[in-house]
Every structure is written in structure tokens, then in C-alpha cells.
Design a protein around this motif. Structure first.
Motif, PDB file in Angstrom:
ATOM      1  N   GLY A 101       0.899  -1.342  -0.001  1.00  0.00           N
ATOM      2  CA  GLY A 101       0.303  -0.104   0.159  1.00  0.00           C
ATOM      3  C   GLY A 101       1.016   1.257  -0.025  1.00  0.00           C
ATOM      4  O   GLY A 101       2.151   1.192   0.111  1.00  0.00           O
ATOM      5  N   GLU A 129      -5.165   3.217  -2.712  1.00  0.00           N
ATOM      6  CA  GLU A 129      -5.307   2.210  -1.581  1.00  0.00           C
ATOM      7  C   GLU A 129      -5.152   1.164  -2.682  1.00  0.00           C
ATOM      8  O   GLU A 129      -5.522   1.240  -3.651  1.00  0.00           O
ATOM      9  CB  GLU A 129      -6.390   2.554  -1.042  1.00  0.00           C
ATOM     10  CG  GLU A 129      -7.488   3.089  -1.347  1.00  0.00           C
ATOM     11  CD  GLU A 129      -8.541   3.248  -0.796  1.00  0.00           C
ATOM     12  OE1 GLU A 129      -8.870   3.183   0.476  1.00  0.00           O
ATOM     13  OE2 GLU A 129     -10.007   3.527  -1.367  1.00  0.00           O
ATOM     14  N   VAL A 130      -4.724   0.339  -1.976  1.00  0.00           N
ATOM     15  CA  VAL A 130      -5.239  -1.224  -2.340  1.00  0.00           C
ATOM     16  C   VAL A 130      -6.478  -2.096  -1.870  1.00  0.00           C
ATOM     17  O   VAL A 130      -6.566  -1.551   0.082  1.00  0.00           O
ATOM     18  CB  VAL A 130      -4.213  -2.123  -1.857  1.00  0.00           C
ATOM     19  CG1 VAL A 130      -4.413  -3.891  -2.732  1.00  0.00           C
ATOM     20  CG2 VAL A 130      -2.867  -1.660  -2.530  1.00  0.00           C
TER      21      VAL A 130
END
Length: 157
Positions: A101, A129-130
Motif C-alpha cells: 500500500g 489504496e489497495v
């Protein structure tokens, strides 16, 4: 008699979604489609926002094709014109290891031939973001702030 309510900004003003083959050709097409869609939304080719989104889409699509590929499954590109920014989402079908991230991205060794894609995203995106996805897979979401965003809302496109 009740007081009039304040106008609410829409959550999403414009949206574009396309599934693409998880191949290098699909990754190249994702970038071209993204800048074309931004131009249709009156974010012109060559503008700072368009260039930033093009870089982000190129890197995330390349990662989806290289690291997130599942044979026989596509990846998905989504663009949204949301209040104040353009949101880019690239989703692949591979479960298992997640990419780092925003706070976990590390520079590769100086002579390494790969490993800089998320560094580019981190440098260019205003936020990213992931996210895990159901069914298996992941989405990387990045946003690029767009100056004069409100002027784009009233235009047809």
C-alpha cells in the motif's frame, strides 16, 4: 414548515468502465481509453490531470497484466469523475499476495529492471489504496485532484 435543505453534491458525476484482456495489448489500450475518456469529460489531452491519470493507468494496467493475470480472465479499468478528482480503479482476478500500500512501497535496488510502478503511482496520485475484492482479486484505486472540477459537472459529456 421545514427549512430548505442544502443542495447535495453527487457522489459520482461521470463513470467509465471497461474490461480488457490481461495482455500487454490490453494494458496499452487501457491507457488510450483513459485519456480519450478524460478528453470527452473536458479534461484535455496533455493537461496535468490527463498526464497523471495516463501514468497511473499505464502502471496499474501493466501490474494487472504482469502480476495479477489469471489465464482466461480479464482485468477491469474504471474511471470516475467524483467531487474534486478523477478516480482510477484497476481490478484483477488474482488472489493471494497483495501489492504494498501507499505507506509500504519501497524503492528497488538501483540496477533492478522492475519494481518502480507503484513508486510512480505514489508520486503522481494525490491518494491511493489497495482493496481486496470478492470474488478473489484486488483493486488498486488512485485519485488525481482536478482543479476547477465544478466547471466540468455542468457540461454534457
Amino acid at each position: 414548515m421545514s427549512a430548505p435543505s442544502a443542495p447535495q453534491l453527487p457522489v459520482t458525476v461521470r463513470m467509465f468502465r471497461q474490461r480488457l484482456s490481461a495482455t500487454p495489448r490490453g494494458a496499452r489500450l487501457a491507457r488510450r481509453l483513459a485519456v480519450g475518456q478524460l478528453n470527452a469529460w473536458h479534461i484535455p489531452y496533455g493537461s496535468d490531470a490527463s498526464e497523471a491519470v495516463a501514468l497511473i493507468v499505464a502502471e496499474l494496467a501493466a501490474n494487472a497484466v504482469t502480476h495479477g493475470r489469471v489465464p482466461g480472465r480479464d482485468f477491469e479499468l474504471r474511471l470516475s469523475l467524483v467531487p474534486g478528482s478523477v478516480r482510477v480503479e484497476v481490478t484483477d482476478s488474482r488472489s493471494g499476495s497483495r501489492p504494498p500500500g501507499p505507506k509500504d512501497v519501497q524503492a528497488p535496488f538501483p540496477l533492478a529492471e522492475s519494481g518502480r510502478g507503484l513508486l510512480v503511482v505514489d508520486a503522481v496520485a494525490d491518494r491511493w489504496e489497495v482493496l481486496d475484492r470478492e470474488p478473489p482479486g484486488k483493486t488498486v484505486r488512485a485519485e488525481v485532484d482536478v482543479p476547477q472540477w465544478w466547471s466540468l459537472v455542468g457540461r454534457r459529456g
